[in-house]
Motif scaffolding. Structure first.
Motif, mmCIF file in Angstrom:
data_model
loop_
_atom_site.group_PDB
_atom_site.id
_atom_site.type_symbol
_atom_site.label_atom_id
_atom_site.label_comp_id
_atom_site.label_asym_id
_atom_site.label_seq_id
_atom_site.Cartn_x
_atom_site.Cartn_y
_atom_site.Cartn_z
ATOM 1 N N SER A 180 0.826 -1.209 0.000
ATOM 2 C CA SER A 180 0.000 0.000 0.000
ATOM 3 C C SER A 180 0.863 1.263 0.000
ATOM 4 C CB SER A 180 -0.923 0.013 1.217
ATOM 5 O OG SER A 180 -0.162 0.260 2.385
ATOM 6 N N ARG A 181 2.192 1.095 0.031
ATOM 7 C CA ARG A 181 3.086 2.254 0.075
ATOM 8 C C ARG A 181 4.048 2.229 -1.119
ATOM 9 N NH1 ARG A 181 4.250 4.775 5.133
ATOM 10 N NH2 ARG A 181 6.427 4.672 4.493
ATOM 11 N N ARG A 182 5.341 2.062 -0.856
ATOM 12 C CA ARG A 182 6.316 2.129 -1.946
ATOM 13 C C ARG A 182 6.874 0.762 -2.342
ATOM 14 N NH1 ARG A 182 7.928 6.220 1.572
ATOM 15 N NH2 ARG A 182 9.958 5.270 1.985
ATOM 16 N N ASN A 183 6.182 -0.298 -1.926
ATOM 17 C CA ASN A 183 6.534 -1.660 -2.365
ATOM 18 C C ASN A 183 7.925 -2.125 -1.973
ATOM 19 O OD1 ASN A 183 4.200 -2.731 -3.749
ATOM 20 N ND2 ASN A 183 4.476 -1.007 -5.154
ATOM 21 N N GLN A 184 8.385 -1.628 -0.823
ATOM 22 C CA GLN A 184 9.739 -1.974 -0.400
ATOM 23 C C GLN A 184 9.669 -2.565 1.008
ATOM 24 O OE1 GLN A 184 12.721 -1.353 -2.265
ATOM 25 N NE2 GLN A 184 13.516 -2.628 -0.582
ATOM 26 N N LEU A 185 9.942 -3.857 1.134
ATOM 27 C CA LEU A 185 9.865 -4.505 2.445
ATOM 28 C C LEU A 185 11.255 -4.953 2.899
ATOM 29 C CD1 LEU A 185 8.020 -5.637 4.746
ATOM 30 C CD2 LEU A 185 7.971 -7.787 3.476
ATOM 31 N N THR A 186 11.661 -4.485 4.076
ATOM 32 C CA THR A 186 12.937 -4.916 4.637
ATOM 33 C C THR A 186 12.669 -5.863 5.806
ATOM 34 O OG1 THR A 186 13.907 -2.775 4.075
ATOM 35 C CG2 THR A 186 15.131 -4.154 5.620
ATOM 36 N N VAL A 187 13.142 -7.088 5.693
ATOM 37 C CA VAL A 187 12.977 -8.073 6.757
ATOM 38 C C VAL A 187 14.265 -8.074 7.576
ATOM 39 C CG1 VAL A 187 12.519 -10.501 7.278
ATOM 40 C CG2 VAL A 187 11.543 -9.455 5.220
ATOM 41 N N VAL A 188 14.158 -7.695 8.834
ATOM 42 C CA VAL A 188 15.356 -7.576 9.671
ATOM 43 C C VAL A 188 15.487 -8.821 10.555
ATOM 44 C CG1 VAL A 188 16.446 -6.265 11.521
ATOM 45 C CG2 VAL A 188 15.329 -5.061 9.631
ATOM 46 N N ASP A 189 16.637 -9.447 10.511
ATOM 47 C CA ASP A 189 16.833 -10.670 11.299
ATOM 48 C C ASP A 189 18.313 -10.857 11.651
ATOM 49 O OD1 ASP A 189 18.229 -11.714 9.093
ATOM 50 O OD2 ASP A 189 16.489 -12.798 8.331
ATOM 51 N N LYS A 190 18.629 -12.022 12.167
ATOM 52 C CA LYS A 190 20.022 -12.378 12.438
ATOM 53 C C LYS A 190 20.205 -13.813 11.964
ATOM 54 C CE LYS A 190 24.019 -11.313 14.300
ATOM 55 N NZ LYS A 190 24.890 -10.225 13.803
ATOM 56 N N ALA A 191 19.897 -14.005 10.680
ATOM 57 C CA ALA A 191 19.845 -15.354 10.120
ATOM 58 C C ALA A 191 21.220 -16.011 10.030
ATOM 59 C CB ALA A 191 19.176 -15.328 8.744
ATOM 60 N N ASN A 192 22.285 -15.208 10.185
ATOM 61 C CA ASN A 192 23.621 -15.806 10.188
ATOM 62 C C ASN A 192 23.937 -16.481 11.524
ATOM 63 O OD1 ASN A 192 23.542 -13.281 11.354
ATOM 64 N ND2 ASN A 192 25.523 -12.599 10.610
ATOM 65 N N VAL A 193 23.071 -16.281 12.528
ATOM 66 C CA VAL A 193 23.324 -16.858 13.850
ATOM 67 C C VAL A 193 22.120 -17.641 14.402
ATOM 68 C CG1 VAL A 193 23.908 -16.338 16.252
ATOM 69 C CG2 VAL A 193 24.960 -14.999 14.411
ATOM 70 N N LEU A 194 20.920 -17.098 14.221
ATOM 71 C CA LEU A 194 19.765 -17.631 14.956
ATOM 72 C C LEU A 194 18.866 -18.541 14.110
ATOM 73 C CD1 LEU A 194 18.669 -14.361 16.817
ATOM 74 C CD2 LEU A 194 20.124 -16.209 17.681
#
Ligand code: IPM
Ligand code: MG
Length: 354
Positions: A180-194
């Motif tokens: 509904s906005r600018r079509n940009q989703l940032t998924v924040v995680d720590k996938a290199n560890v958790l």
């Protein structure tokens, strides 16, 4: 419309700022011909003092029966440096989130042009920054079991736990906001560890094809913390787990210089809750100096999100902007020398809701 609002003023400056928001709600309801009914209830240290429980069952029932919840603040210095306190105000907040199923905390971060020079960052970095943080609110390390101490007391442990279903429902919101906005989703995680972060990524990767217009980006939380400062305009919608979201949303809130101005919505299974992002500011309690704008803007969010009354929300926002642009503000954001009291700012905004 008939609106039933549960009002939970809570601790510190909570009661003063909530009173201003209630005045604004009354004004906008008069303007648009809505009927509103308030039920006040205890929460936080105020509830511990009165009934020994920071989220009493009676408060929960009042929240369940309401169309929306207006929340002030929670927290009291009497408990902060006392790790042995048996019951803490914050437990009330967590119990409330869990029992109401408030799994998403939405914090829009945007810039008030006339206040840009209050940002700790340079003007050109923050001007036009505009993003939304979507924080998961009922899972992760805040609620994971086991949590506690070993028998000898020498070891403590918390557990970060997420189910795929929990990840899906929060990321769905993230995708929808982005769409509904600018079509940009940032998924924040720590996938290199958790391991939990890896399940987040896997889940988002499965969901992404259903949102072909949304650009998904994955970012480690440490990098995200840096990028928020370096390039806040990079972000459109951020979605993340409970504790990363707790930390990043505080960081995000100061970027625009508007800590006292930002509202939030917590939504989920039952009644939605609206509250300022700042805390109970106990040093200012009872002094009539606290900034009521974040709470008044939370009321605007309530009209937009909970009642789908966009024009009413816009009327509140317009009056708030008039106060900010006209310097009719409390000392925390006063730039011209003259500062006004909590009630004066509230009265000015109410007068301009028309
Ligand atoms: C918040 C607060 C709470 C949290 C505290 C008071 C338990 O910091 O709403 O962000 O950590 O969620
Ligand atoms: Mg926090």
């Amino acid at each position: 419309m008939d609106l039933r609002i549960a009002v939970l003023p809570g601790d510190g400056i909570g009661p003063e700022i909530v009173e201003q928001a209630v005045k604004a709600i009354n004004a906008v309801c008069t303007l648009y011909g809505h009927k509103v009914e308030y039920t006040y209830a205890l929460v936080g240290a105020a509830a511990i003092d009165k009934v020994g429980n920071p989220y009493p069952e009676e408060t929960h029932q009042i929240c369940m029966d309401a169309d929306a919840i207006l929340f002030g603040a929670i927290g009291d210095p009497r408990f902060d440096n006392n790790p042995k306190a048996k019951v803490r105000p914050e437990q009330g907040l967590l119990a409330m989130r869990q029992k109401l199923g408030l799994y998403a905390n939405i914090r829009p971060v945007n810039v008030f042009k006339s206040l840009i020079d209050r940002s700790p960052l340079r003007r050109e970095l923050v001007e036009d920054a505009d993003f939304i943080c979507v924080r998961e609110l009922t899972g992760g390390i805040y609620f994971g079991k086991p949590q506690g101490r070993s028998e000898d007391g020498q070891t403590a442990f918390d557990s970060c736990v997420y189910t795929k279903a929990e990840i899906k429902r929060i990321c769905k919101l993230g995708f929808e906001y982005a769409a509904s906005r600018r079509n940009q989703l940032t998924v924040v995680d720590k996938a290199n560890v958790l391991a939990t972060s890896r399940l987040w990524r896997e889940t988002v990767q499965e969901m992404a094809p259903s949102y072909p217009n949304v650009d998904v980006e994955y970012m480690f939380v440490d990098n995200a913390a840096m990028k928020l400062i370096q390039q806040p305009k990079h972000f459109d919608v951020i979605v993340t787990e409970n504790m990363f979201g707790d930390i990043l949303t505080d960081e995000a809130s100061v970027i625009t210089g508007s800590l006292g101005l930002l509202p939030s919505a917590s939504i989920g299974v039952h009644t939605s809750l609206f509250e300022p992002i700042h805390g109970s500011y106990p040093q200012a309690a009872g002094k009539n100096i606290a900034n009521p704008i974040a709470t008044i803007l939370s009321a605007a969010l309530m009209f937009e999100y909970a009642f789908n009354l966009k024009a009413a929300g816009a009327s509140i926002r317009k009056a708030v902007n008039m106060a900010i642009d006209g310097g009719m503000v409390t000392e925390d954001i006063a730039t011209t020398g003259k500062a006004y009291s909590t009630t004066e700012v509230g009265d000015f905004i109410v007068k301009n809701i028309k």
